[in-house]
Scaffold this motif. Structure first.
Motif, PDB file in Angstrom:
ATOM      1  N   ALA A  26     -13.040 -18.443   4.554  1.00  0.00           N
ATOM      2  CA  ALA A  26     -14.108 -19.623   4.686  1.00  0.00           C
ATOM      3  C   ALA A  26     -13.200 -20.998   4.127  1.00  0.00           C
ATOM      4  CB  ALA A  26     -15.035 -19.102   3.350  1.00  0.00           C
ATOM      5  N   GLY A  27     -12.190 -20.935   3.408  1.00  0.00           N
ATOM      6  CA  GLY A  27     -11.461 -21.901   3.141  1.00  0.00           C
ATOM      7  C   GLY A  27     -10.735 -22.719   4.238  1.00  0.00           C
ATOM      8  N   LEU A  28      -9.908 -21.822   4.958  1.00  0.00           N
ATOM      9  CA  LEU A  28      -9.268 -22.001   6.304  1.00  0.00           C
ATOM     10  C   LEU A  28     -10.041 -22.618   7.361  1.00  0.00           C
ATOM     11  CD1 LEU A  28      -6.889 -18.954   6.306  1.00  0.00           C
ATOM     12  CD2 LEU A  28      -6.090 -21.451   5.876  1.00  0.00           C
ATOM     13  N   ALA A  29     -11.416 -22.051   7.213  1.00  0.00           N
ATOM     14  CA  ALA A  29     -12.260 -22.506   8.514  1.00  0.00           C
ATOM     15  C   ALA A  29     -12.773 -23.905   8.183  1.00  0.00           C
ATOM     16  CB  ALA A  29     -13.663 -21.458   8.483  1.00  0.00           C
ATOM     17  N   GLN A  30     -12.557 -24.388   6.997  1.00  0.00           N
ATOM     18  CA  GLN A  30     -12.809 -25.829   6.854  1.00  0.00           C
ATOM     19  C   GLN A  30     -11.551 -26.587   7.385  1.00  0.00           C
ATOM     20  OE1 GLN A  30     -13.958 -26.438   2.772  1.00  0.00           O
ATOM     21  NE2 GLN A  30     -15.795 -25.417   2.909  1.00  0.00           N
ATOM     22  N   ARG A  31     -10.623 -26.209   7.562  1.00  0.00           N
ATOM     23  CA  ARG A  31      -9.198 -26.919   7.968  1.00  0.00           C
ATOM     24  C   ARG A  31      -9.216 -26.801   9.607  1.00  0.00           C
ATOM     25  NH1 ARG A  31      -8.396 -25.126   3.064  1.00  0.00           N
ATOM     26  NH2 ARG A  31      -6.851 -26.162   1.900  1.00  0.00           N
ATOM     27  N   ALA A  32      -9.467 -25.655  10.200  1.00  0.00           N
ATOM     28  CA  ALA A  32      -9.549 -25.571  11.657  1.00  0.00           C
ATOM     29  C   ALA A  32     -10.107 -24.214  11.856  1.00  0.00           C
ATOM     30  CB  ALA A  32      -7.934 -25.250  11.914  1.00  0.00           C
TER      31      ALA A  32
END
Ligand SMILES: Nc1ncnc2c1ncn2[C@@H]1O[C@H](COP(=O)(O)OP(=O)(O)OP(=O)(O)O)[C@@H](O)[C@H]1O
Ligand SMILES: [Mg+2]
Length: 206
Positions: A26-32
Motif C-alpha cells: 500500500a505504501g509503495l503503491a503511493q510511489r509507483a
C-alpha cells in the motif's frame, strides 16, 4: 526500469508476512505502480483484496499463477507474500525471483530460533540468486523495551542484518485488516503505523 521484487518469507507461521506485505504494498503503491503477489496457496491476501478498496490506487493483486511469468507485468514494485513453508514450490520460485527478502520475526528468542531453517534456506538460494539481499524485520515489538540479551544473541546467531525500522504490536494492524484496509486508509489512527511502514520502505529502497 526493472521491477523491484520484495519477498516476505519465514517458514515460521504467524510472524506477520501477510500483514507486512499488504501494508508495504500500500505504501509503495503511493510511489509507483505496485503488484502484490499472493504466493501463498491459502490465498488470504487475495481474499483480503477482494473486498478492499485498496486495489486501483496504484496497486494490483495477483495470485500465485503470476509467479510463472517472470516479467510480472510492468509494475515498478512487486511485493510477494510467501507461504509459511520451506519446501513449497511457491517459496522457491519467489526467492529465485526476488531482489530482497524480508523475514518478519517476533523479538523473542523462541521465535528467532524457529527462524534458523528459513535463514539457511535463503543462504542456499543466495548461492544461485546472487542479487538477493536479506534482512530480519522485528515485528510485534512491545513498547520501548530493549531486546532481551537472549534475543540479541539469537539474532547474532542467525547472522542476517536487522532492519533499523521495527514494527510495533498495534491493534490498528488487526483493525485495518478486518476492514479490508491498509494502515494508510485508517486516517489519524493509522499515523504511527504508517510512519513505521514508511521507515521500512525507505530501507528497502536504499
Ligand atoms: N505489528 C502487529 N501488530 C498487531 N498484530 C499483528 C502485527 N503483525 C501481525 N499481526 C497479527 O498477527 C497475526 C498473524 O499475522 P500474519 O497473518 O500477517 O502472519 P503470517 O506470517 O502471514 O502468517 P502465516 O504464516 O499463517 O501466513 C494476524 O492476526 C495479524 O493481524
Ligand atoms: Mg500469511
Amino acid at each position: 526500469m526493472a521491477t523491484l521484487r520484495i519477498a516476505l518469507f519465514n517458514a515460521k507461521g504467524g510472524c506477520g508476512k501477510t500483514t507486512l506485505a499488504w501494508n508495504l504494498a500500500a505504501g509503495l503503491a503511493q510511489r509507483a505502480s505496485t503488484l502484490l503477489l499472493d504466493a501463498d496457496p491459502q490465498g488470504s491476501l487475495q481474499r483480503w483484496a477482494d473486498w478492499s478498496e485498496e486495489e486501483g490506487n496504484g496497486m494490483t493483486v495477483a495470485g500465485r499463477e503470476a509467479l510463472k511469468s517472470s516479467g510480472m507485468g510492468s509494475a515498478q514494485y512487486c511485493v510477494i507474500d510467501c507461504p509459511p513453508a520451506l519446501e513449497a514450490v511457491e517459496t522457491r520460485k519467489a526467492l529465485d525471483l526476488a531482489d530482497i527478502v524480508l523475514l518478519p520475526v517476533l523479538p523473542s528468542p523462541l521465535d528467532l530460533w524457529a527462524s534458523q531453517r528459513s535463514v539457511e534456506a535463503i543462504e542456499e538460494i543466495q548461492k544461485k540468486n546472487q542479487k538477493l539481499r536479506a534482512a530480519l524485520v522485528l515485528n510485534q515489538v512491545e513498547g520501548r523495551s530493549a531486546l532481551s540479551r537472549a534475543a540479541e544473541h539469537a539474532i547474532a546467531t542467525l547472522g542476517l542484518p536487522v532492519f533499523r525500522g521495527q514494527i510495533a504490536r498495534r491493534a490498528i494492524y488487526r483493525n485495518a485488516a478486518v476492514e479490508g484496509k491498509s494502515v494508510y486508509q485508517m486516517g489519524k489512527r493509522g499515523d504511527a503505523a504508517v510512519a513505521e511502514i514508511e521507515v521500512l520502505i525507505e530501507e528497502v529502497l536504499k
